[in-house]
Design an enzyme around this catalytic site. Sequence first.
Site, mmCIF file in Angstrom:
data_model
loop_
_atom_site.group_PDB
_atom_site.id
_atom_site.type_symbol
_atom_site.label_atom_id
_atom_site.label_comp_id
_atom_site.label_asym_id
_atom_site.label_seq_id
_atom_site.Cartn_x
_atom_site.Cartn_y
_atom_site.Cartn_z
ATOM 1 C CG ASP A 14 -19.960 19.109 32.684
ATOM 2 O OD1 ASP A 14 -20.948 19.615 32.113
ATOM 3 O OD2 ASP A 14 -19.488 19.540 33.752
ATOM 4 N NE ARG A 95 -9.521 14.810 40.002
ATOM 5 C CZ ARG A 95 -10.739 14.320 40.163
ATOM 6 N NH1 ARG A 95 -10.978 13.047 39.916
ATOM 7 N NH2 ARG A 95 -11.732 15.075 40.566
ATOM 8 C CG ASP A 124 -9.591 17.925 40.273
ATOM 9 O OD1 ASP A 124 -8.702 17.538 41.059
ATOM 10 O OD2 ASP A 124 -10.799 17.903 40.571
ATOM 11 C CB SER A 175 -19.128 20.694 42.075
ATOM 12 O OG SER A 175 -17.994 20.008 41.611
HETATM 13 N N1 ARG Z 1 -10.759 21.256 46.170
HETATM 14 C C1 ARG Z 1 -10.488 19.846 46.191
HETATM 15 C C2 ARG Z 1 -9.183 19.562 45.546
HETATM 16 O O1 ARG Z 1 -8.707 20.341 44.780
HETATM 17 C C3 ARG Z 1 -11.612 19.017 45.654
HETATM 18 C C4 ARG Z 1 -11.956 19.190 44.217
HETATM 19 C C5 ARG Z 1 -12.957 18.168 43.860
HETATM 20 N N2 ARG Z 1 -13.688 18.398 42.684
HETATM 21 C C6 ARG Z 1 -15.035 18.589 42.690
HETATM 22 N N3 ARG Z 1 -15.624 18.628 41.546
HETATM 23 N N4 ARG Z 1 -15.721 18.722 43.769
HETATM 24 O O2 ARG Z 1 -8.588 18.529 45.797
#
Ligand code: ARG
Length: 400
Positions: A14, A95, A124, A175
């Site tokens: 991506d 992040r 995110d 993912s």
């Molecule tokens: N749901 C989790 C969070 O918001 C993990 C998100 C992680 N991203 C991924 N692409 N798996 O912190």
Amino acid sequence: MTEKVVLAYSGGLDTSVAIGWIAEQTGAEVIALAVDVGQGGEDLETIRTRALACGAAAAEVVDARDEFAADYCMPALLANARYMERYPLVSALSRPLIVRHLARVALETGADMVAHGCTGKGNDQVRFEAGLAALAPDVRVTAPVRDSGMTRDKAIAFAAEKGLPINVTSRSPYSIDQNVWGRSCETGHLEDIWNAPQPDVYGYTSDPAAGLPAEEITISFASGLPVALNGQPRTPLEMITDLNRIAGAHGIGRIDMVEDRLVGIKSREIYEAPGAMVLITAHSELESVCVERDLARFKRLAEQRWTELVYDGLWFSPLKQALDAFVSQASRHVTGDIRLTLQGGRAVVTGRRSPAALYDYSLATYDSGDSFDQQLAKGFIELFGLPAKISADRDRKLAG
Ligand code: ARG
């Protein structure tokens, strides 16, 4: 007119496609920024080279593992942070660090836009954009997957058309987001929440049922921070990395949960955080020895709020900062050692010792040497129960 865009670059499909995609959409130069938070996989130089091969005008890579461990994972440990009492904020912690570096590079290069590869369905995007709004309010944000129709199919077609050096066939069905503090895995068969996780979703832990012999470890803390493992000094990064390996071998720290995202969706997630879960177990145990009762009770409320703020992308908010000050004051006396036994997916505390303990043997003992005056308990209970007694009397009188 946008002239320069700083893109949070992972090296995956991506964000590799996003380089050319953003350049075509905006006519701007794209500067790729890759941040190592301990996700493993390819080395930073390979990622840098790929960014340039995909058309980036410049590419910067940052080894931020020590910074991440010390400035993001350690505050989360002090707060015993577990969202919905389970998820130790793995992705939510990386992040704000990436945001800091994006803001820095934007400032250094005079870029007026920042880009990320998030979809519009997750947390995110919120963490990136709320963080950037705090640190770089004049910089605009674009998210090609969310804002300009860069779907997976279109990304694959774009990569093929431009001959980008990305292997699209070796993609995982999941993912995945990894860092030093843990690993998040979603999508694929996990989207049916009745499906048990297949073994290939796990990356940081071995099967807890593998039958490894029990292993004993001792973690030493100073003012809430882990400083030594089995008597050997460790930096935060070394501590987490070592414990990921040791506890991961025992299958510790696997979490299978349905989680409430900020955007209103419930989602199935598989987390692995062996080091984080051992550290939180040990740390909260030491707190129960060293933190006074009212402070401990209040800290649990503060911790939950801290965790929700960070989960919700408000790392740079004033409440989060003020809670950090509270947590660090509350951690002053959390110094000592915790011994644990690791086996079969569990980390069990078996011993505690602390020069700052509030545990007092002479008050607690039922053996000789008891210094607690049991006669004082009688009057205490009478006054303590008085308001409830009076109102129960009143209720009986009015009912009768
Ligand atoms: N749901 C989790 C969070 O918001 C993990 C998100 C992680 N991203 C991924 N692409 N798996 O912190």
